[in-house]
Design a protein around this motif. Structure first.
Motif, PDB file in Angstrom:
ATOM      1  N   ASP A  91     -52.893  -0.656 -15.867  1.00 13.71           N
ATOM      2  CA  ASP A  91     -53.663  -1.319 -14.817  1.00 13.71           C
ATOM      3  C   ASP A  91     -54.597  -2.378 -15.404  1.00 13.71           C
ATOM      4  OD1 ASP A  91     -55.881  -0.003 -15.826  1.00 13.71           O
ATOM      5  OD2 ASP A  91     -56.184   1.271 -14.081  1.00 13.71           O
ATOM      6  N   GLN A 141     -50.190  -1.667  -8.486  1.00 12.22           N
ATOM      7  CA  GLN A 141     -51.625  -1.873  -8.309  1.00 12.22           C
ATOM      8  C   GLN A 141     -51.860  -3.053  -7.376  1.00 12.22           C
ATOM      9  OE1 GLN A 141     -54.085  -2.703 -11.799  1.00 12.22           O
ATOM     10  NE2 GLN A 141     -55.824  -1.740 -10.766  1.00 12.22           N
ATOM     11  N   TYR A 150     -54.159   1.813  -5.990  1.00 13.06           N
ATOM     12  CA  TYR A 150     -52.776   2.049  -6.380  1.00 13.06           C
ATOM     13  C   TYR A 150     -51.939   2.430  -5.158  1.00 13.06           C
ATOM     14  CZ  TYR A 150     -55.261   2.797 -10.808  1.00 13.06           C
ATOM     15  OH  TYR A 150     -56.088   2.672 -11.899  1.00 13.06           O
TER      16      TYR A 150
END
Length: 268
Positions: A91, A141, A150
Motif C-alpha cells: 500500500d 487500495q 481497501y
C-alpha cells in the motif's frame, strides 16, 4: 479479530552465478509463490504459501537490492488448517496487505508491517447477517478521496454469490455485500476504481456460454449500480474471464485483460 500464531521461518539464501537469489526451505516442504512486488526504492516483497501434510502457512519475505533477506515471517492464522494467500499489494504506506482464506473457516485481510514484517492485524470478512466469506481473491487500495481504504473481492457460499467488502486502513470493516449476478458461479478477479469513484469488478459467470461479467458498485455503501454481461464468443476451452483491470488515467474508462487459451489449454 483472528488469533494469530506467528512462527519463525528459517531460510538458507544463496547467490547463484547469475547473481539471482535462491531461497531454500530447510525442510523439504512444498512452497507456492503468490508473487513479488517492489517496496520502496531498494526492496522487494515476496509472498508464498508453504505446504506441509494437509496444512499450510503464509510466508512473507523482504529482500534488499543485494538479494539479501532483510526479514522473513511465517504466519499461521489458524493452526492445523490450510492458510492460503491469494493476492497482495504494497500500500501507499509501504505495508503489505494480503487477502486469502483459511480452509473451511473464513476469508481474511492480513496487514504486515513493511519495515519489520510484524503482523499488524488479521480480520475476517463478514457480511451483515454474520455469514463469513469463503475465499478472497483480490485486493485494491482506493484513492485518497476514500481515505486510501481497501476493497477486497471474493466469494461467499461457494459457488453461489460474489462478495465485496471495504476496509479502513486500521482493519475496521465499513461494509460487506453479497451479489447474486446470475444464480451461477461468479468469479470476479479484475478490480479497479473509476475516475468518478465507483468500484468496478470484472470476471465471468458460469452459465451455458461462460459469459464475461462486469459490475459497478457505489464505493460509499457497496450498493449495486449496474451489472453488464458480455458474450465474447469464446468456448468453454478458452474463456477464462477477465483476469485484471487498470484505470485509464483521468477518465471513467477501465481496461480489462484476460488470458485466452486454445483447446489444449495453451495461451493462444
Amino acid at each position: 479479530m483472528m488469533k494469530i500464531g506467528v512462527l519463525l521461518l528459517f531460510f538458507l539464501a544463496s547467490l547463484a552465478k547469475a547473481q539471482n537469489s535462491t531461497i531454500e526451505l530447510i525442510s523439504s516442504n512444498f512452497s507456492q509463490t503468490v508473487g513479488y512486488k517492489q517496496i520502496g526504492r531498494n526492496h522487494t516483497i515476496t509472498v508464498a504459501n508453504r505446504f506441509y501434510n494437509s496444512n499450510s502457512e503464509i510466508v512473507v519475505t523482504k529482500f534488499n537490492d543485494k538479494h539479501t533477506i532483510v526479514w522473513s515471517k511465517t504466519i499461521s492464522l489458524s493452526l492445523d488448517k490450510l492458510n492460503k494467500a491469494y493476492s497482495f499489494i504494497v500500500d501507499r504506506d509501504s505495508n503489505v496487505i494480503i487477502v486469502g482464506a483459511v480452509e473451511k473457516v473464513s476469508s481474511f485481510i492480513l496487514k504486515v508491517h513493511g519495515g519489520n514484517g510484524n503482523t499488524m492485524y488479521a480480520e475476517q470478512v463478514v457480511n451483515k447477517t454474520g455469514a463469513k466469506s469463503d475465499r478472497l481473491f483480490k485486493i485494491y487500495q482506493m484513492y485518497k478521496r476514500f481515505s486510501d481504504d481497501y476493497i477486497v473481492s471474493g466469494i461467499m457460499g461457494y459457488p453461489d454469490k460474489h462478495v465485496v467488502a471495504r476496509f479502513q486502513k486500521n482493519g475496521n470493516q465499513i461494509w460487506c455485500n453479497e451479489y447474486d449476478i446470475s444464480n451461477k458461479q461468479e468469479l470476479m478477479y479484475a478490480l479497479a476504481e473509476s475516475a468518478s469513484g465507483e468500484i468496478i469488478l470484472g470476471g465471468h459467470v458460469k452459465n451455458s456460454n461462460y459469459d464475461h461479467a462486469i459490475i459497478k458498485l457505489n464505493a460509499s455503501n457497496g450498493s449495486l449500480i449496474k451489472i453488464q454481461i458480455y458474450n465474447l464468443g469464446y468456448s468453454i476451452y478458452n474463456n477464462g474471464g477477465f483476469d485484471d483491470a487498470v484505470t485509464v488515467t483521468g477518465t471513467d474508462y477501465i481496461a480489462f485483460s484476460m488470458i485466452v487459451n486454445d483447446i489444449s489449454g495453451k495461451p493462444a
